[in-house]
Structures are given as C-alpha cells and as structure tokens.
Scaffold this motif. Sequence first.
Motif, PDB file in Angstrom:
ATOM      1  N   ILE A 160       0.233   8.054   9.778  1.00 48.89           N
ATOM      2  CA  ILE A 160       0.426   7.372   8.502  1.00 48.89           C
ATOM      3  C   ILE A 160      -0.906   7.379   7.768  1.00 48.89           C
ATOM      4  O   ILE A 160      -1.932   6.964   8.315  1.00 48.89           O
ATOM      5  CB  ILE A 160       0.934   5.936   8.702  1.00 48.89           C
ATOM      6  CG1 ILE A 160       2.358   5.958   9.278  1.00 48.89           C
ATOM      7  CG2 ILE A 160       0.912   5.164   7.391  1.00 48.89           C
ATOM      8  CD1 ILE A 160       2.937   4.595   9.565  1.00 48.89           C
ATOM      9  N   LEU A 161      -0.882   7.884   6.548  1.00 47.91           N
ATOM     10  CA  LEU A 161      -2.090   8.013   5.734  1.00 47.91           C
ATOM     11  C   LEU A 161      -1.873   7.333   4.383  1.00 47.91           C
ATOM     12  O   LEU A 161      -0.735   7.189   3.934  1.00 47.91           O
ATOM     13  CB  LEU A 161      -2.428   9.491   5.510  1.00 47.91           C
ATOM     14  CG  LEU A 161      -2.705  10.330   6.761  1.00 47.91           C
ATOM     15  CD1 LEU A 161      -2.897  11.792   6.377  1.00 47.91           C
ATOM     16  CD2 LEU A 161      -3.921   9.818   7.504  1.00 47.91           C
ATOM     17  N   PRO A 162      -2.949   6.923   3.721  1.00 45.20           N
ATOM     18  CA  PRO A 162      -2.789   6.304   2.398  1.00 45.20           C
ATOM     19  C   PRO A 162      -2.580   7.339   1.310  1.00 45.20           C
ATOM     20  O   PRO A 162      -3.033   8.475   1.405  1.00 45.20           O
ATOM     21  CB  PRO A 162      -4.129   5.573   2.205  1.00 45.20           C
ATOM     22  CG  PRO A 162      -5.112   6.373   3.006  1.00 45.20           C
ATOM     23  CD  PRO A 162      -4.353   6.907   4.185  1.00 45.20           C
ATOM     24  N   ARG A 163      -1.857   6.933   0.267  1.00 39.97           N
ATOM     25  CA  ARG A 163      -1.762   7.701  -0.970  1.00 39.97           C
ATOM     26  C   ARG A 163      -2.540   6.968  -2.053  1.00 39.97           C
ATOM     27  O   ARG A 163      -2.690   5.745  -2.014  1.00 39.97           O
ATOM     28  CB  ARG A 163      -0.302   7.836  -1.416  1.00 39.97           C
ATOM     29  CG  ARG A 163       0.519   8.785  -0.579  1.00 39.97           C
ATOM     30  CD  ARG A 163       1.909   8.975  -1.190  1.00 39.97           C
ATOM     31  NE  ARG A 163       2.715   7.773  -1.110  1.00 39.97           N
ATOM     32  CZ  ARG A 163       3.320   7.198  -2.147  1.00 39.97           C
ATOM     33  NH1 ARG A 163       3.176   7.707  -3.367  1.00 39.97           N
ATOM     34  NH2 ARG A 163       4.056   6.117  -1.994  1.00 39.97           N
ATOM     35  N   ILE A 164      -3.017   7.707  -3.016  1.00 37.85           N
ATOM     36  CA  ILE A 164      -3.808   7.093  -4.083  1.00 37.85           C
ATOM     37  C   ILE A 164      -2.894   6.352  -5.053  1.00 37.85           C
ATOM     38  O   ILE A 164      -1.921   6.911  -5.553  1.00 37.85           O
ATOM     39  CB  ILE A 164      -4.630   8.155  -4.838  1.00 37.85           C
ATOM     40  CG1 ILE A 164      -5.666   8.797  -3.911  1.00 37.85           C
ATOM     41  CG2 ILE A 164      -5.316   7.546  -6.052  1.00 37.85           C
ATOM     42  CD1 ILE A 164      -6.461   9.911  -4.552  1.00 37.85           C
ATOM     43  N   ASN A 165      -3.189   5.081  -5.275  1.00 40.93           N
ATOM     44  CA  ASN A 165      -2.562   4.291  -6.328  1.00 40.93           C
ATOM     45  C   ASN A 165      -3.626   3.333  -6.836  1.00 40.93           C
ATOM     46  O   ASN A 165      -3.962   2.346  -6.178  1.00 40.93           O
ATOM     47  CB  ASN A 165      -1.344   3.523  -5.810  1.00 40.93           C
ATOM     48  CG  ASN A 165      -0.578   2.833  -6.930  1.00 40.93           C
ATOM     49  OD1 ASN A 165      -1.162   2.311  -7.883  1.00 40.93           O
ATOM     50  ND2 ASN A 165       0.739   2.804  -6.821  1.00 40.93           N
ATOM     51  N   GLU A 166      -4.190   3.650  -7.976  1.00 38.03           N
ATOM     52  CA  GLU A 166      -5.332   2.885  -8.486  1.00 38.03           C
ATOM     53  C   GLU A 166      -5.003   1.414  -8.704  1.00 38.03           C
ATOM     54  O   GLU A 166      -5.874   0.555  -8.610  1.00 38.03           O
ATOM     55  CB  GLU A 166      -5.831   3.502  -9.796  1.00 38.03           C
ATOM     56  CG  GLU A 166      -6.325   4.930  -9.679  1.00 38.03           C
ATOM     57  CD  GLU A 166      -7.590   5.053  -8.843  1.00 38.03           C
ATOM     58  OE1 GLU A 166      -8.225   4.023  -8.562  1.00 38.03           O
ATOM     59  OE2 GLU A 166      -7.936   6.188  -8.464  1.00 38.03           O
TER      60      GLU A 166
ATOM     61  N   THR B  40       0.831  -1.203   0.000  1.00 31.94           N
ATOM     62  CA  THR B  40       0.000   0.000   0.000  1.00 31.94           C
ATOM     63  C   THR B  40       0.867   1.254   0.000  1.00 31.94           C
ATOM     64  O   THR B  40       1.820   1.363   0.768  1.00 31.94           O
ATOM     65  CB  THR B  40      -0.914  -0.004   1.233  1.00 31.94           C
ATOM     66  OG1 THR B  40      -1.753  -1.152   1.194  1.00 31.94           O
ATOM     67  CG2 THR B  40      -1.771   1.235   1.281  1.00 31.94           C
ATOM     68  N   ASN B  41       0.532   2.189  -0.863  1.00 30.43           N
ATOM     69  CA  ASN B  41       1.252   3.456  -0.914  1.00 30.43           C
ATOM     70  C   ASN B  41       0.790   4.343   0.239  1.00 30.43           C
ATOM     71  O   ASN B  41      -0.415   4.568   0.410  1.00 30.43           O
ATOM     72  CB  ASN B  41       1.002   4.155  -2.245  1.00 30.43           C
ATOM     73  CG  ASN B  41       1.694   3.480  -3.414  1.00 30.43           C
ATOM     74  OD1 ASN B  41       2.066   4.117  -4.380  1.00 30.43           O
ATOM     75  ND2 ASN B  41       1.874   2.170  -3.338  1.00 30.43           N
ATOM     76  N   ILE B  42       1.733   4.844   1.008  1.00 29.55           N
ATOM     77  CA  ILE B  42       1.399   5.613   2.204  1.00 29.55           C
ATOM     78  C   ILE B  42       2.169   6.928   2.225  1.00 29.55           C
ATOM     79  O   ILE B  42       3.135   7.118   1.491  1.00 29.55           O
ATOM     80  CB  ILE B  42       1.706   4.824   3.495  1.00 29.55           C
ATOM     81  CG1 ILE B  42       3.192   4.444   3.559  1.00 29.55           C
ATOM     82  CG2 ILE B  42       0.817   3.592   3.589  1.00 29.55           C
ATOM     83  CD1 ILE B  42       3.611   3.809   4.878  1.00 29.55           C
TER      84      ILE B  42
END
Length: 691
Positions: free
Chosen positions: A244-250, A230-232
């Motif tokens: 720590i938060l998620p980044r968008i990666n479809e 998961t991109n974070i």
Amino acid sequence: MPKVTIDGTTIDVAAGSTVLQAAEQAGVEIPRFCYHDRLSIAGNCRMCLVEVEKAPPKPIASCGYPVADGMVVHTDSKMVRNARRGVMEFLLINHPLDCPICDQGGECDLQDQAMGYGMDHSRYAENKRAVPDKNLGPLVKTSMNRCIHCTRCIRFITEVAGVPDLGATSRGEHMEVGTYVEKALGSELSGNIIDLCPVGALTSKPYAFVARSWELAKVDSVDVLDAVGTNIRIDARGTEVLRILPRINEDVNEEWLGDKSRFALDGLRRRRLDRPWLRQNGKLRPATWTEAFDAIAAKLKPLSGDRIGAISGDLCDAEAMLALKDLFTSLGSANLDCRQDGAKLDASRRDFYCFNTSIAGIEQADAILIVGSNPRHEAPVLNARIRKAWLASGMPIGLIGDDTDLTYATTHLGASPTMLTDLHAGSNDFAKVLTNASKPMIILGQGALAGPDGSAVLAAAWRLAAQVGALSADWHGFNVLHTAAARVGALDLGFVPGPNAKSVDAMLAPIDDEGGGVDLLWLLGADAIDPARIAAATFVVYQGHHGDAGAQRADVILPGAAYTEKSGTYVNTEGRVQRGFRAVYPPGDAREDWTILRAFSAVIGKTLPYDTIEALRTRLEQVNPVFARIGFMPRFGCSDHTGPVGDPAALSDAPLTSSVPNYYLTDPISRASPTMAACVQAQSAPALAAE
C-alpha cells in the motif's frame, strides 16, 4: 516576476524560484536525486547541473541557484551532458550491482537516470566501498552499500516528521547515514523515507523479496485506518494485497502516509472470517448462508422494532451503513448508533462534527488550541500538516489534555476541561493569544467527547470558538478530529438514535421488564465495544471481516469484506466524500456488506429497493446530497453561532486523554498484523532496557 529563458522558451516565474523550479514550470526535465520540492535544499548529488549564460563558465547546480530577470539557461548543452555523465559515473563508483535482487528494481530513480543521462560504460574497476547495514526497526530495511548520500531521509525525518532520529556521521567516502545509537525509528511516518529514497538503500522490510513492481495490479483507494482519508494505491497480485502506497492529494495527505496504514496490510490475511458461523450449545460451528439467515430471521420474527438495535463500526463504508439503516427502518427500529466510544457528537448540524477548517486550511491558521487529542497518534498525516504550518509561521499552539511530544512546540494549559471556561473568562494568558489571532483554530478530539461531560465539552469549545473570532463569514475555526473513518459518513446518513430511541449504552444495558437493553443487536464491524458490556440475554449478529472482539460474542457471524475487497464510499474527518475501489476479492464465502444486507432483507420479506451499487449510491445522494460531491469539498464560513446541545457550565475536573492509547493497535486489521505487533514491541524495547 522575472523572465527566464530555458532551452529557448521564455517564461515568467515567481521571484525567489530556483532554476530547477523554473525548468519544471517550463516543462523541461532536469534529473535530480537529492532535491525534493517538500524538503529543504541540500545540493548534495550535483545531478541537476545546467549551463547559465553570463554566469561562471562551469556547470551550475540548478536546485539551489536562484533565477534572475533575463537569465538564459541551457539544460542539454554539450557541457551539461558531459557533466551529468561524470556525476553519474561518480555515483556508480561505489554503488553495488544489486539490481537483480533489489526491491527498488523497476522503480529506481538511479536506474532510470543512469539510462537517460549516464554513460554507456564504466572506467572504474576498483573495489567498492562497504558500509554495514543499520537496524531501523521492523519497518524499514537498509542496504547502506547502495546509499548515495542524498540525505532525503534525514531531511524528511527531521523536517516533516519532526523526529530527528537520522543523521550523518563522518565525512567524504566515510560518511554514513544512521541513527547514531542503534534504535528503531520513532516516527509514525517513517515509511515515507522508503518512497523518498531514490535508490535501494531504504526499502520495506515486510515487503522484502516478495514481488516485483511490474507483477502487481495497481488500484486507487482510500485509507480507512484513521479518519484523514489518505489517498492510497493498493498493489495486489492474485488474491493478495502486497503493498500500500500513498497517492498525491494536496488537499488531504500531500504525498505522505502513516506507518499503520502502509504496513498493517498483513493483518488482512490473518484472523479472517471466510464463512458464516452459528452458535449452538455455546459453541460456534460453520454454517451456510441459508442457516445463518434463517437463525436471525427466527429470532427477529417475534420482536418489535424497539427490541432490536444496530451499531456500526469504525471501518464501514457508507453503502453498508445506509443498507443497514434502511433495513432497520423497515423493521420499525430507530435504535441505531455509530458512536461505539460513546462520543457526545451532535448530528443536528454538519459543522458540529466536522473538521471545518479543512486539512489544507491548517496552513492558514495563526493560532491553534488542541483539546483532548493527540494528533500525532490519531492522525499522523494531519499532524505533519500542523507541524508544517508551525514551522512556516511559528504560530502558538495550546494543548489541553496529555502533555506529550506532538513534534512541535506547545503550551500545555492543563488536562482539565474546565480550562475551556477559564479561556472563555479570559483568566488564562492563552485566551489573549486566541483573541488576537486573525484565524484561530480549535481542534477537539474524541477523547474530549467520550466522557460523561462530552456534550458540555463540545458546547464549551464551540462557545470559546465563537468568542475568540474563530467563527466568521470567511473562516470556520471549529474542528472535530475523528479517529474512525466511518464516523462522519454515518453522521451524514443519520446513523444515530431517533427520537426516544436507544444509544449505544442503552442498547448494551441489561434486558429488564422496563424495556432496557435490546433482544437482538446487529454489530456492523463494531469491534471497539467490550463484549462483556453486552447483556448475556442479547442475541448478537456480527457482520465483519475479522474474528475480533465483536465476533467473539456473536451468536451468528456473517463474513464481510475488508476495505481492499470492495468498492466503497468514505467521508473523512473534514467531510470530504471519497471512493475506494476493489483490489482483490473477499476470501471464501465472504461478501460485500451491502449485498449481505440486501440478501437478508429478501429472506424476511423486507426487500431493500436496490440491487446494484449504482442504485444504492443514488439512494445515498437522496438521503444526503453531500454524497454526490465526490472528492470535492467547498469550504464554508460560519454565520450561525448557535451552538450544539450541551451545557458549557457542566464541565467536570476529570482529565482529558487521547482516545488512541497505542497508535499501532486501533482496529481489527492492525490488531491482526504481526508487523504492528513488532512495532509495539520495538516501541516498548527502550523502556524495557531502562528497567
């Protein structure tokens, strides 16, 4: 395709699009609170009002209004501006002025849109509505006075997470969002409702009143607490990771993040190894780097290559594993293994150990067979993708292993791996389902591969995939779901026993006159091994960042860096190579793992041929060219149906179980986290109450 004119710009949009989606395509911003492009349309907030020519002469909610050919839309007319100001005024009637103490401050949609689209004054001076806060467990903090009833949280928990814990009771001004009966949220993805909440009604309980968003340094990275990659985004202040938060990666995680990956960060501050340690007279004492290296070198000097071994752990970066492999190769040892759990993975071909369909490719499947895995606990974000595909197509999903709630309907075929033989023989009805599917998938979990018959299960699953048409020139439906972030990268590097070399079990065996066991064992973050299995006479070097199981058994401890404290390369379960970057520095005397190995190699006269991480990454690409493919993963079909090593007929009757008995406690970081301990307690509370 319909042609739509929005604020004077004419564009072609897909049939069935809404006005709001068309405006986004045209680059026109329309404010919204309840609308989210990954959730169903609710039309609650009415903030997205627009004016449509030849429609009824009133503002129209664009989120639920479909486009038509020739439609003319105005998003900034006088009518629209007045309507939005009126809606914003209504939203703020009962909203408390908590901005000075609200954790959402600085990142609040309500703040931003009140500034951009609201009035500059309020005409309301009456008492505000008061709503009691709800207890949603140890992760999500509620302040329900701020809730604007957008229902994003309800729709996410129900639609994406598949655990319908949240809902609304009463109507109008008396409406409240909650869990009906007070209990902790039961989803492994519950933290995402914090990101979705457009106001400060739902915030992070562990992060409450800790920092303001503008105080934080933000660094992109990759999550390593499962194998999804998961991109974070890591938010840090000073020497401490605070969020720590998620980044968008479809292609990987869309915009979701599992709870463990989001909230276990407090484990980064506890039980840390911040200096070398040396065991003398049965007790560990603090030591210098020179003392630690000299002790290892003295033990290593008289040993031949076959008497030493190395095991890499689940959170290691590829750079550290390659440095360790190069070091042991220079010492003449091929006793290397990355499979702490004893999984019978075949590293001879990449598609034998990867999630070949890709995570995004799940949405193309029309039938799935899950073998010895619980994706909900092993990879919650990937499990949400399976649920998304199931909701869209209603595809049949078969399950061999534990009969558990995966948040979608499954057909339980039994727990025995011999069911793979029955499916191959066509004696089970689900065999017809797989055969009739145009793009069937098989997902093989680590629980199916870690048993004595793991090789047979791997071979039988491949044979079944070939028979049902899951292996074709344009579709690769054979998938291995890993639980360790380091596993695929280690297999890509060949961090497995060489010819006639020792595996994990052989290295842990008692030392005997016939060459059993090893005299020196190097554990690189390997904490999933029971220390009692290590022979008493074996000299153990533990290199890692937490005082977990491996450190307890160690004779020498070398303090390494956690994933937030170093730049590293990781390969996720589908074989996608990604990079994380350092957010903070390691504590005390701890160092990045590859630099420790480089320094030690110089001490013993086997200096590794790289002094910088750039040179080491060049070496990575030389060992395996896939490491040059950062972030991009081409998809391949399968033209060679030759299966992995193993006898498909040698299956036992032992039931298959998931390799993750408890989602919240799978690694040294989460085991050191008080928040994860609270989650375990909340998870068991209903059972205790029932007793």
